[in-house]
Write an enzyme that holds these catalytic residues in place. Sequence first.
Site, mmCIF file in Angstrom:
data_model
loop_
_atom_site.group_PDB
_atom_site.id
_atom_site.type_symbol
_atom_site.label_atom_id
_atom_site.label_comp_id
_atom_site.label_asym_id
_atom_site.label_seq_id
_atom_site.Cartn_x
_atom_site.Cartn_y
_atom_site.Cartn_z
ATOM 1 N N TYR A 1 0.855 -1.188 0.000
ATOM 2 C CA TYR A 1 0.000 0.000 0.000
ATOM 3 C C TYR A 1 0.895 1.244 0.000
ATOM 4 O O TYR A 1 2.112 1.145 0.000
ATOM 5 C CB TYR A 1 -0.978 -0.053 1.189
ATOM 6 C CG TYR A 1 -1.922 -1.238 1.088
ATOM 7 C CD1 TYR A 1 -2.855 -1.309 0.063
ATOM 8 C CD2 TYR A 1 -1.837 -2.309 1.970
ATOM 9 C CE1 TYR A 1 -3.704 -2.400 -0.070
ATOM 10 C CE2 TYR A 1 -2.683 -3.405 1.845
ATOM 11 C CZ TYR A 1 -3.612 -3.446 0.817
ATOM 12 O OH TYR A 1 -4.436 -4.540 0.675
ATOM 13 N N CYS B 1 -6.447 -22.224 5.693
ATOM 14 C CA CYS B 1 -6.896 -22.624 4.349
ATOM 15 C C CYS B 1 -7.233 -21.403 3.481
ATOM 16 O O CYS B 1 -7.384 -21.522 2.265
ATOM 17 C CB CYS B 1 -8.121 -23.533 4.451
ATOM 18 S SG CYS B 1 -9.586 -22.693 5.081
#
Length: 375
Positions: A167, A355
């Site tokens: 960013y 996950c």
Amino acid sequence: MLAKPKKIGNVEIKNRFVRSATYEGMATEKGEITDNLINFYKTLSEGGCGLIITSYAFVQQNGRAQNKQIAVYHDSFIPGLRKIADTVHKNGEGCKTALQIVHAGRQSHHVKETIAPSAIMEGFMNIIPKEMSRDDIEETVEAFAQAARRTKEAGFDAVQLHGAHGYLISEFLSPYTNKRTDEYGGNTDNRIRFVENICKKSRELVGDDFPILIKMNCDDFLEGGITLEESKKITKLLSDIGFDAIEISSCMWETVKRKKKDIGWRPTFIPESRMAIGSVNEAAYHLPYAREIKKEIDIPLILVGGINSIDLVEEILENGDADFVSFSRPLIREPNLPNRWIKGIGSALVECEYCNNCVLTLAKEGLHCTKKEES
Ligand SMILES: Cc1cc2nc3c(=O)[nH]c(=O)nc-3n(C[C@H](O)[C@H](O)[C@H](O)COP(=O)(O)O)c2cc1C
């Protein structure tokens, strides 16, 4: 060690467990606070964290990263933000909270024109940003400082600048994205000038007793970007400038495109959040960096990334490799994790499977753990 209080600046944090900033996708389209967000922070604060860092709130409209992201670019957002601070203080038994503030730079979404230190193609979305003029830079520095002031006025205990993950602040710090030839580009001293000015301007508005934290990359994992050697220099300079704590992370969006063989681990669609910790990727994957950076700075170091067991936490804290340990995904699965570990209940491991399904479902459904619902 996890249960031991420690100060950041003059603010005492009741234990070493930090919630790392995590975008929830629960604000209104405009960026206002909703009841869903308040409920979310109520649950989180009841779970026992010492410090909760909110998701990234955008400081300028052209620096918005996501839909339904929290906004802090105007005073009208202060009353809504105050509800988060009040909720944490009311339900968190001494828990403290910091607002994370961001300008997404060339990784901005939902904006007409993205801006960056240099007009270099962003390799994830393939958009060329506009190079910021000196006036643009001053305007954005002011926007960050005003956002820090609003954070304090809204009752937060601290503010964290988002200087990581590609960013805007990270784009100024990194030689990969900052090719400027003026006083904001070139050597390390010049590349930190943007964030140095933000820190100084913010300090004028919030005073000496309000902690200003920063999250920054210890490695961009991009050729020509920040590496450990440079991040050691930068963290030292930032600690001298007057930041109160540094959290270390890594990567830009473009890092997603790098192959496993280049960098020794497998980037995912959100590369700072490596998947399958303990099988494919190493636990506490920024720890080797923390050990080196810790030697350079005399302010607290916060370590994030794949910390998956209480034994590892105790080892990190006992060895003095970091002062605080910080968690994102494990708290999505188990907001009660700090209390569970401090009271010695259940497994030494986190339930989180790393996950990243939470990331996939986030935009449509808001932040939640899909695996928890299956189990
Ligand atoms: C859904 C999601 C949202 C995130 N949002 C932010 C954010 O707003 N600001 C930030 O600095 N990092 C953000 N991150 C990165 C996390 O703070 C953290 O650095 C990373 O996930 C590694 O920590 P963990 O292994 O404990 O999840 C996000 C990660 C996830 C999975």
